[in-house]
Scaffold this motif. Structure first.
Motif, short mmCIF file in Angstrom:
data_model
loop_
_atom_site.label_atom_id
_atom_site.label_comp_id
_atom_site.label_asym_id
_atom_site.label_seq_id
_atom_site.Cartn_x
_atom_site.Cartn_y
_atom_site.Cartn_z
N TRP A 258 0.83 -1.21 0.00
CA TRP A 258 0.00 0.00 0.00
C TRP A 258 0.87 1.26 0.00
N TRP A 259 1.99 1.23 0.72
CA TRP A 259 2.87 2.40 0.78
C TRP A 259 3.39 2.74 -0.62
N ILE A 260 3.79 1.74 -1.37
CA ILE A 260 4.30 1.98 -2.73
C ILE A 260 3.18 2.50 -3.63
N ILE A 261 1.99 1.93 -3.51
CA ILE A 261 0.85 2.37 -4.33
C ILE A 261 0.51 3.83 -4.03
N LEU A 262 0.53 4.19 -2.75
CA LEU A 262 0.22 5.58 -2.36
C LEU A 262 1.31 6.53 -2.83
N LEU A 263 2.56 6.10 -2.80
CA LEU A 263 3.67 6.93 -3.27
C LEU A 263 3.47 7.30 -4.74
N ARG A 264 3.08 6.34 -5.54
CA ARG A 264 2.82 6.63 -6.96
C ARG A 264 1.64 7.58 -7.12
N ALA A 265 0.57 7.33 -6.35
CA ALA A 265 -0.61 8.19 -6.44
C ALA A 265 -0.28 9.62 -6.07
N TYR A 266 0.57 9.80 -5.06
CA TYR A 266 0.97 11.15 -4.66
C TYR A 266 1.65 11.87 -5.82
N GLY A 267 2.57 11.21 -6.49
CA GLY A 267 3.26 11.83 -7.62
C GLY A 267 2.33 12.12 -8.78
N LYS A 268 1.42 11.18 -9.07
CA LYS A 268 0.52 11.36 -10.20
C LYS A 268 -0.43 12.54 -9.99
N ILE A 269 -0.97 12.66 -8.78
CA ILE A 269 -1.98 13.69 -8.54
C ILE A 269 -1.36 15.07 -8.31
N THR A 270 -0.26 15.13 -7.55
CA THR A 270 0.33 16.44 -7.24
C THR A 270 1.30 16.91 -8.31
N GLY A 271 1.83 15.99 -9.12
CA GLY A 271 2.88 16.35 -10.07
C GLY A 271 4.24 16.50 -9.42
N ASP A 272 4.35 16.20 -8.13
CA ASP A 272 5.62 16.29 -7.40
C ASP A 272 6.31 14.93 -7.43
N PHE A 273 7.15 14.73 -8.45
CA PHE A 273 7.85 13.46 -8.57
C PHE A 273 9.21 13.48 -7.88
N SER A 274 9.56 14.62 -7.29
CA SER A 274 10.84 14.71 -6.60
C SER A 274 10.87 13.79 -5.38
N LEU A 275 9.71 13.55 -4.78
CA LEU A 275 9.67 12.70 -3.58
C LEU A 275 10.14 11.30 -3.90
N GLN A 276 9.63 10.71 -4.99
CA GLN A 276 10.00 9.33 -5.32
C GLN A 276 11.42 9.23 -5.86
N GLU A 277 12.04 10.37 -6.20
CA GLU A 277 13.41 10.35 -6.70
C GLU A 277 14.46 10.45 -5.59
N ARG A 278 14.03 10.75 -4.37
CA ARG A 278 14.97 10.87 -3.25
C ARG A 278 15.71 9.57 -3.00
N ILE A 279 16.92 9.67 -2.50
CA ILE A 279 17.74 8.49 -2.23
C ILE A 279 17.07 7.58 -1.21
N ASP A 280 16.55 8.18 -0.14
CA ASP A 280 15.95 7.36 0.92
C ASP A 280 14.68 6.66 0.44
#
Length: 616
Positions: A258-280
């Motif tokens: 669920w965490w991975i699915i929500l991470l993708r949804a966050y990027g898709k809806i907000t347009g903020d893909f920088s979060l998923q690109e972080r090293i951590d």
């Protein structure tokens, strides 16, 4: 030097999760650590249970400046930084959200709350119902804050409940509909904070005993606790639960998915893909995937799990390869393939993901699917077949077909069965797994249509007086006593034993919208809206038709509220809904992981897989 090596060089006297809190606040996706921003780490007494598994807040790094930029549309859009951000004055979570050319606004007009959806040059004004207004009030009151920052929502917030048990915690799976409601409303901060803080709680340690979470495991839930450091000082900590406090003490398999699915949804809806690109964050994805893709004795491409390790968190005979986990696993694999940065350190993992996607899609489509034709085939199975050319590959005995199924399944419908293991087929219809198979395109387009056809044909059984049955039918009599262990909460047609769960509405809505049948979702939503407000938003409903509030159902259940709101928002904004599901991936059909092409054995099954796809 890699980020992980730098992390290991920080003082070895500090527990690793404290290291990670330090690490997350100093690393961005493309810059070296700034150690001047770190703070000293305070230790708690070793007599407190959650010392080694808790995350502290650091006041010096709580608030970071906001950054804005202009898009080509000329509209000012928030660009998120690569650290956890808070806005202490933003208590209402009501903001304008821009995604491409779609805008979602909530405004106060003549003291009435009105929702405005703008798509391109068209603007549709929709007055909120009393149920929606009350739902937003309850959802916002359920928000949990950590160091002044919103980080999630409690599972239930009933003011009359004197024994909340663990319902006052933030559950990863429960927060997903809340997160989507906030994202669709235009508020991304709470979701970003949730994703980063739960990532801090993820286990990084390799363990040698059975009392510590495995490397990469996500907690089922967490709680914000205030602890005393000395006589005059207190500190907030995040205390995670990896299943050690749960019924049956079962680790949550679905939390990381669920965490991975929500991470993708966050990027898709907000347009903020920088979060998923972080090293951590990239490291967190890899750890979850490595945990799920680890080699074992099981040779099936499905994910092997124990009973009670998903939404159905009590003994219900779903151990082995339950459909719910396989559909979430498939979705998480597709999300990871989208989000992982491909480089020397990840190319092997990406290859493994592609191979598993290909094998898993074929396995589920071929062996889990049942309709009239397949049931008739099983009815005539020969058993004890040892050849590689065997038709009955799992040695299923025809006598396993339950009598209720013969007359229940419609001519034009079908579904993915609940579980498949050697000599065992679980013919129960499990709602979440089938809906998510549609959303993720785990099932074929033709199968997707058949699943919705079945729900329409069996509306009274699956929807009834309150959508939606978590499974159908209930275990009764000896089956209930043997399979559930005479579970007093899972009595027939109650709780997870075929109770009705309104939170499943948002997933039904998403599946219907993907297949171009939103009228089914609207019909189910109308059924729910008539009762939810008056019934005070119960967790689940009992009886065969869902007439009564569940006998142990919590009221003001947050994911009931959030599922209702998310369904409303999805139906009002189809463009946003389209960002959350997947279309058929034809490239997967050309990937073969079985290695049979170069042998003298049976021809590779990918040819059969290709014949299953119907191009619409």
């Amino acid at each position: 030097m890699s980020a992980i090596h730098l992390l290991r060089k920080i003082s070895t006297k500090t527990p690793s999760r404290f290291h990670r809190s330090l690490f997350f606040s100093t690393f961005s996706k493309d810059s070296p650590p700034d150690l001047s921003r770190t703070t000293s780490i305070r230790h708690l007494s070793s007599s407190q249970r959650f010392v080694s598994s808790s995350i502290y807040c650091f006041p010096q790094s709580k608030i970071l400046p906001n950054r804005f930029s202009e898009k080509t549309t000329g509209i000012s859009v928030r660009q998120f930084s690569t650290s956890v951000e808070t806005n202490l004055s933003d208590k209402s979570f009501e903001r304008i959200h821009v995604q491409s050319d779609a805008i979602l606004e909530r405004i106060h007009k003549n003291e009435e709350e009105v929702e405005t959806v703008s798509i391109g040059s068209e603007k549709v004004v929709r007055k909120e119902s009393e149920a929606e207004k009350e739902a937003w009030r309850i959802l916002e009151n359920a928000v949990v804050r950590y160091c002044g920052s919103p980080v999630g929502t409690v599972a239930a917030n009933d003011p009359g409940d004197k024994m909340p048990l663990n319902y006052d915690q933030v559950f990863i799976r429960d927060f997903v509909p809340s997160a989507l409601a906030f994202l669709l409303k235009g508020e991304g901060d709470i979701v970003r904070n949730f994703l980063l803080h739960t990532l801090q709680l993820q286990s990084w340690e390799k363990t040698v005993d059975c009392y510590s979470p495995g490397q990469g495991l996500m907690p089922a839930s967490f709680k914000v606790r205030t602890v005393a450091l000395d006589e005059n000082t207190t500190e907030e900590v995040l205390d995670p639960d990896f299943g050690e406090s749960a019924i049956g003490r079962v680790a949550p398999v679905d939390s990381g998915l669920w965490w991975i699915i929500l991470l993708r949804a966050y990027g898709k809806i907000t347009g903020d893909f920088s979060l998923q690109e972080r090293i951590d964050v990239q490291t967190g994805i890899k750890l979850i995937m490595n945990l799920c893709l680890a080699d074992g004795f099981d040779m099936f491409p499905t994910l092997l799990v124990t009973d009670g390790s998903c939404m159905i968190d009590r003994r219900m005979g779903i151990h082995g390869h339950p459909l719910e986990i396989q559909s979430l696993f498939y979705s998480a694999l597709r999300c990871s393939r989208e989000m992982l940065s491909v480089n020397d350190s990840s190319k092997d993992l990406v290859r493994a993901i592609n191979n598993r996607l290909s094998a898993l899609s074929f396995h589920i489509r071929e062996y889990y699917w049942v309709d009239i034709k397949k049931i008739n085939e099983i009815y005539r199975y020969k058993t004890e077949e040892y050849s590689t050319d065997a038709t009955n590959k799992f040695n299923i005995y025809p006598e396993q077909i339950p009598p209720w199924l013969m007359d229940w399944i419609p001519e034009q419908g079908g579904y993915l069965l609940g579980n498949l293991q050697p000599a065992h087929m679980d013919f129960r219809f499990f709602t979440l797994g089938n809906f998510w198979s549609i959303v993720s395109s785990l099932a074929t387009p033709k199968q997707n249509e058949a699943i919705l056809n079945l729900i329409e044909a069996k509306w009274d059984d699956i929807i009834g007086n309150m959508p939606l049955k978590i499974c159908y039918p209930a275990l009764e009599y000896d089956d209930w006593r043997i399979i559930t262990g005479s579970d007093p909460k899972n009595t027939p047609w109650s709780y997870h034993n075929s109770g009705s769960w309104p939170t499943l509405l948002w997933q039904f809505t998403l599946a219907c919208m993907k297949m171009g049948r939103p009228e089914l979702a609207e019909k189910a939503l109308a059924v729910a809206e008539k009762r939810l407000l008056a019934d005070r938003w119960p967790e689940y409903y009992d009886t065969r038709s869902g007439k009564f509030i569940g006998k142990q159902s919590r009221l003001y259940q947050t994911w009931t509220v959030a599922g209702f709101l998310t369904s409303k928002l999805l139906l009002a904004n189809p463009e946003m809904a389209s960002l959350l599901f997947w279309e058929e991936d034809y490239e997967l059909l050309d990937i073969c992981a079985c290695g049979l092409r170069k042998s003298d054995r049976k021809k590779c099954s990918r040819v059969a897989a290709k014949t299953q796809i119907l191009v619409r």
